[in-house]
Design an enzyme around this catalytic site. Structure first.
Site, PDB file in Angstrom:
ATOM      1  CG  PHE A   1      -2.358   0.149   0.869  1.00 50.11           C
ATOM      2  CD1 PHE A   1      -3.103  -0.948   0.486  1.00 50.11           C
ATOM      3  CD2 PHE A   1      -2.961   1.398   0.866  1.00 50.11           C
ATOM      4  CE1 PHE A   1      -4.427  -0.807   0.121  1.00 50.11           C
ATOM      5  CE2 PHE A   1      -4.283   1.545   0.499  1.00 50.11           C
ATOM      6  CZ  PHE A   1      -5.027   0.442   0.126  1.00 50.11           C
TER       7      PHE A   1
ATOM      8  CD  GLN B   1      -5.313  10.815   2.218  1.00 51.11           C
ATOM      9  OE1 GLN B   1      -6.064   9.883   2.487  1.00 51.11           O
ATOM     10  NE2 GLN B   1      -4.032  10.809   2.541  1.00 51.11           N
TER      11      GLN B   1
ATOM     12  CD  GLU C   1      -2.700   4.266  -1.433  1.00 50.72           C
ATOM     13  OE1 GLU C   1      -3.430   5.233  -1.116  1.00 50.72           O
ATOM     14  OE2 GLU C   1      -1.680   3.963  -0.824  1.00 50.72           O
TER      15      GLU C   1
ATOM     16  NE  ARG D   1      -4.721   6.811   0.119  1.00 51.06           N
ATOM     17  CZ  ARG D   1      -5.659   6.261   0.871  1.00 51.06           C
ATOM     18  NH1 ARG D   1      -6.346   7.006   1.717  1.00 51.06           N
ATOM     19  NH2 ARG D   1      -5.924   4.988   0.783  1.00 51.06           N
TER      20      ARG D   1
ATOM     21  NE  ARG E   1      -6.916   8.360   6.247  1.00 52.64           N
ATOM     22  CZ  ARG E   1      -7.126   7.433   5.306  1.00 52.64           C
ATOM     23  NH1 ARG E   1      -6.368   6.348   5.265  1.00 52.64           N
ATOM     24  NH2 ARG E   1      -8.079   7.594   4.410  1.00 52.64           N
TER      25      ARG E   1
END
Lengths: 265, 599
Positions: free
Chosen positions: B116, B249, B264, B295, B403
């Protein structure tokens, strides 16, 4: 190390590729006029339910939920319906659209016949509260009765319980349920017999009965062997057609029936 | 009006609220109030996974996870909190497995893990497989599993109860150094029952806020219609500060034009981004981990490609997520839901065609400030006894200015559990605080205004205008000019909001009325976000100021704390905005000194 992880072993994708010229659709999004014919009911003002038509211009990418919002936000703020995530995962907006149970947020207008009014009604078999909102409590009551939680009588391991990928796959389909009630409220048996557990509760029982980690399958099968249980199912397949998650509901019910019979042998 | 009495009241039935309820419900008389039904919350939309250094498929440890979280948050993370989260992550995953969560498995039968964004081996050396997952519906499985366990433990729910006020009282108190101050205490909450339109007061020794985010301040968002920041709003109105609200975000891969999230996990499984030249442009922006950069970096890179004319489609306003080099069987096994989203909503077949995507407003890093015990703070270090917050509504702060993917599902489990344990334990020894006289008065006044106002302004029109200006001016690129534009716009919206008309005059299921109340929260929160963004003259994580493109640790490595303060006038405020006072709070640094953030 896991040998099946292809992201690790696959070759790196090309840094640059030739893209076909058409990519990304292209052209303007078509617009069209659509009429929603909505079943209205508000016992605060009238004990009668009525049909009301709303006409508006919508886009080819719009869903029935977008049309309902357009009515509520621009024409009649009192039109009442539940919704939240708006992409088919929260289960709030199951309704009867052109006579079929669907999620309003997953039903594209362009996939319906927009030359005629699109009928929108509350799901059947549950008490209507206001417009498209029904009382969900009887539905959740049935769900709770099948003990929808893992029951394991063994010693608690310090790490995770082991489960093979095949064992995990066995109940994968029924883990997809979002409790929207589209299946249960499409079931003719449920319409006529409010005591029947209904497909959704059986689907959720299936999710645990066929989970290798669970030890209470017998108790659940006993509950579903009841006269209002799994035997009321008449295999009309309405539930499978209604499921917005593509769960093979009728098959899950059949597997539960077989499990009860196998147990009795 | 009815009055109820509970030891613990939990506001919100998403992941954090239900995780808390499982703990509190077994140890104290607990009720959960939710504006939806329990399994409707937006936790269920989370897809990719929940990271924990189980090391089931390759070497890993919680210290690496802590480092990634701190670096991912561009060093605005409170490092003590990140350490707690990364350490307790392992038990949090095991807890869920024991509760019945059907994780995907390795051939050995262990919980499988995948890559991730921003999660790396040994401090950034390479991507690591740390995310535990259940296909691409991990959030759905967490929400279902937690609700199942709430059923198991007979947790009491009040469904479709909107909490519209926190009942706080203030007492005179003295600090250790002798200075007097006002100590806030929590007495309960006021809620509105959607079915009847009646108000219910819940008196409680402990209250846990677990109301989630506020993504509906933006137009293009992955958030549910119901994510209107109610919990942040009611806290702010009671004088509780909001921390780091400028950091929002934007998830890179929202379906173009719709904002619906494509996890993602797609990139974790090998999907890549391409521009109109067919180029894998992330190779230029993050040479080491490319498409798996955090991100904020990916979202800005995408927006930059579009800005520089390399966008795709008729309006050249999106880029492409390419899965076509992956095996269809692999896509079906690991990413079934999101590929279906592409088919259903865009009519694109991901096996053979790349999917149009663009950044979508996804997650509020900021929120109600808490310490690592989830106790809510009324200033930089004074707790409000009995008041807790966990999940997206809270700012603990484990996410800092950006985050990492999967850390939200982790956050709700780790800090939701902590909140449930702490709230029940506090309630066992604490006394009820007397309710203020006419506890419902403020809520009655709020609803009366909304009901009787008759100026003809439509709620939906104001909300749309707010969302439009936030998308245009407060998204991945910001400048003083764009921020000022939003502030000027909001002043106009506030004036229009005072003249709204709600059409539905009934008492039953009056969602028209509630949408008007929710818009009030959205306007207030958008203003706090924007003022804080104006104040922060640097670029860090999700907050990128084109007029201040560098991170400025000397002046801005600190949290922002926004307070509602009627003494602040436009003249006395540095940002020229009346009613909001901005202060700062130091960042907790334990092991990691800030470094340049490169991937």
């Amino acid at each position: 190390m896991s040998p099946i992880e292809t992201a690790e072993t696959a070759p790196e994708p090309a840094s640059k590729i030739e893209l076909p010229a058409h990519l990304g659709g292209g052209g303007d999004i078509p617009t069209f006029d659509v009429t929603l014919r909505v079943r209205r009911y508000d016992p605060e003002f009238s004990s009668e339910s009525t049909w009301e038509d709303f006409t508006m211009t919508m886009y080819g990418t719009d869903r029935v939920l977008d049309a309902l919002h357009k009515v509520k936000w621009e024409q009649d703020g009192s039109l009442s319906f539940r919704r939240s995530c708006a992409h088919g995962v929260c289960g709030s907006d199951a309704m009867r659209i052109n006579g079929r149970n669907r999620l309003a947020c997953k039903t594209l207008l362009k996939d319906l016949d927009t030359t005629k009014p699109i009928t929108v009604e509350p799901i059947k078999g549950l008490p209507v509260e206001k417009d498209l909102i029904v009382d969900m409590e009887p539905f959740f009551q049935s769900y709770r009765e099948i003990m929808p939680f893992l029951i394991n009588r063994g010693h608690e391991p310090s790490k995770e319980r082991l489960q093979s990928a095949e064992e995990r796959e066995r109940f994968d389909d029924t883990t997809k349920c979002i409790l929207c009630a589209a299946c249960t409220s499409s079931c003719p048996v449920f319409w006529t017999d409010g005591q029947y557990f209904g497909p959704a509760a059986i689907v959720n029982a299936h999710r645990f009965i066929f989970d290798s980690r669970d030890d209470a399958g017998d108790m659940r099968l006993e509950i579903l062997n009841d006269k209002e249980g799994v035997w009321r199912c008449r295999t009309t397949f309405n539930c499978t057609e209604a499921c917005p998650r593509g769960i093979q509901v009728t098959q899950a019910i059949a597997e539960v029936k077989q499990a009860i019979l196998a147990r009795q042998v | 009006m009815q009055v109820h009495k509970y030891d613990v009241i939990i506001v919100g039935a998403g992941g954090a609220g239900m995780r808390a309820a499982i703990e509190a419900g077994q140890n104290a008389r607990t009720a959960v109030l939710t504006k939806l039904y329990p399994t409707r919350s937006h936790t269920g939309a989370a897809q990719g996974g929940m990271c924990a250094a189980l090391a089931n498929v390759e070497e890993d440890n919680w210290e690496w996870h802590t480092f990634d979280t701190v670096k991912g948050g561009d060093y605005l993370v409170d490092q003590d909190a990140a350490e707690v989260m990364a350490k307790e992550a392992i038990d949090a995953v095991i807890d869920l497995e024991k509760m019945g969560l059907p994780f995907n498995r390795t051939p050995e039968g262990r919980i499988d893990q995948r890559r991730f964004g921003g999660h790396t081996r040994d401090h950034g050396k390479a991507p690591v497989r740390r995310s535990c997952y259940a296909a691409d519906r991990t959030g759905h499985m967490i929400l279902q599993t937690l609700y199942q366990n709430c059923v198991k433990h007979n947790v009491e729910f009040y469904n479709e109860y909107y909490v519209l006020d926190l009942l706080t009282v203030e007492e005179d108190a003295t600090r250790a150094d002798g200075t007097p101050y006002k100590q806030k205490r929590i007495a309960g909450v006021v809620s509105y029952d959607l079915a009847t339109g009646e108000l219910h007061v819940f008196q409680a020794k402990s209250v846990i806020l677990a109301t989630g985010g506020a993504g509906k301040v933006f137009k293009t968002t992955s958030n549910a219609h119901t994510l209107t920041g109610d919990g942040m709003g009611i806290a702010f109105r009671r004088g509780i500060p909001l921390e780091d609200m400028e950091f929002f975000q934007f998830h890179p891969t929202g379906l173009a034009g719709l904002g619906i999230l494509l996890s993602e996990a797609a990139r974790g499984e090998g999907a890549i981004l391409r521009n109109s030249d067919g180029e894998r442009f992330m190779e230029r922006y993050a040479p080491t981990i490319k498409d798996l950069a955090p991100r904020d970096i990916v979202a800005r890179s995408m927006a930059n490609e579009v800005r520089e004319g390399r966008g795709c489609g008729p309006n050249k306003d999106y880029v492409l997520l390419d899965l076509t080099h992956l095996e269809p069987a692999h896509i079906d096994a690991k990413l079934p839901d999101i590929t279906e989203f592409a088919r259903t909503y865009l009519g694109v077949e991901p096996y053979t065609e790349p999917v149009p995507v663009f950044p979508t407003a996804h997650y509020a890093m900021g929120g109600v400030p808490t310490n690592i015990a989830t106790e809510v703070l009324q200033d930089n270090d004074t707790i409000i006894p009995g008041l807790y917050a966990a999940g997206e509504v809270a700012c603990v702060s484990v996410h800092g200015s950006n985050r990492l993917g999967t850390n939200s599902l982790l956050d709700i489990n780790v800090f939701g559990k902590r909140a449930g344990v702490a709230a029940a334990s506090y309630a066992q020894t604490a006394e009820f605080i007397d309710l203020p006289e006419n506890p419902e008065a403020a809520t009655v006044a709020l609803l009366d205004h909304v009901r009787t106002s008759d100026g003809g302004e439509k709620v939906a029109a104001i909300r749309k205008d707010l969302q439009d200006t936030m998308d245009a001016n407060m998204q991945v690129f910001r400048t003083a000019e764009s921020i000022d534009k939003v502030l000027a716009d909001i002043a106009g919206f506030e004036e229009r909001y005072s003249r709204i008309t709600v059409q539905d005059k009934g008492k039953r299921f009056n969602l028209d009325l509630l949408e008007a109340v929710e818009l009030g929260f959205l306007l207030e929160l958008a203003k706090v976000m924007t003022v804080a963004a104006l104040h922060r003259q640097e670029s860090r994580g999700g907050h990128y100021r084109e007029d201040f493109p560098d991170r400025d640790d000397e002046n801005f490595m600190k949290h922002s704390m926004a307070y509602l303060d009627t003494n602040v006038t436009a003249e006395s405020s540095a940002e020229h905005i009346a009613g909001i006072r901005l202060e700062t709070k130091p960042v907790v640094v334990t092991r990691y000194q800030p470094m340049v953030r490169k991937y």
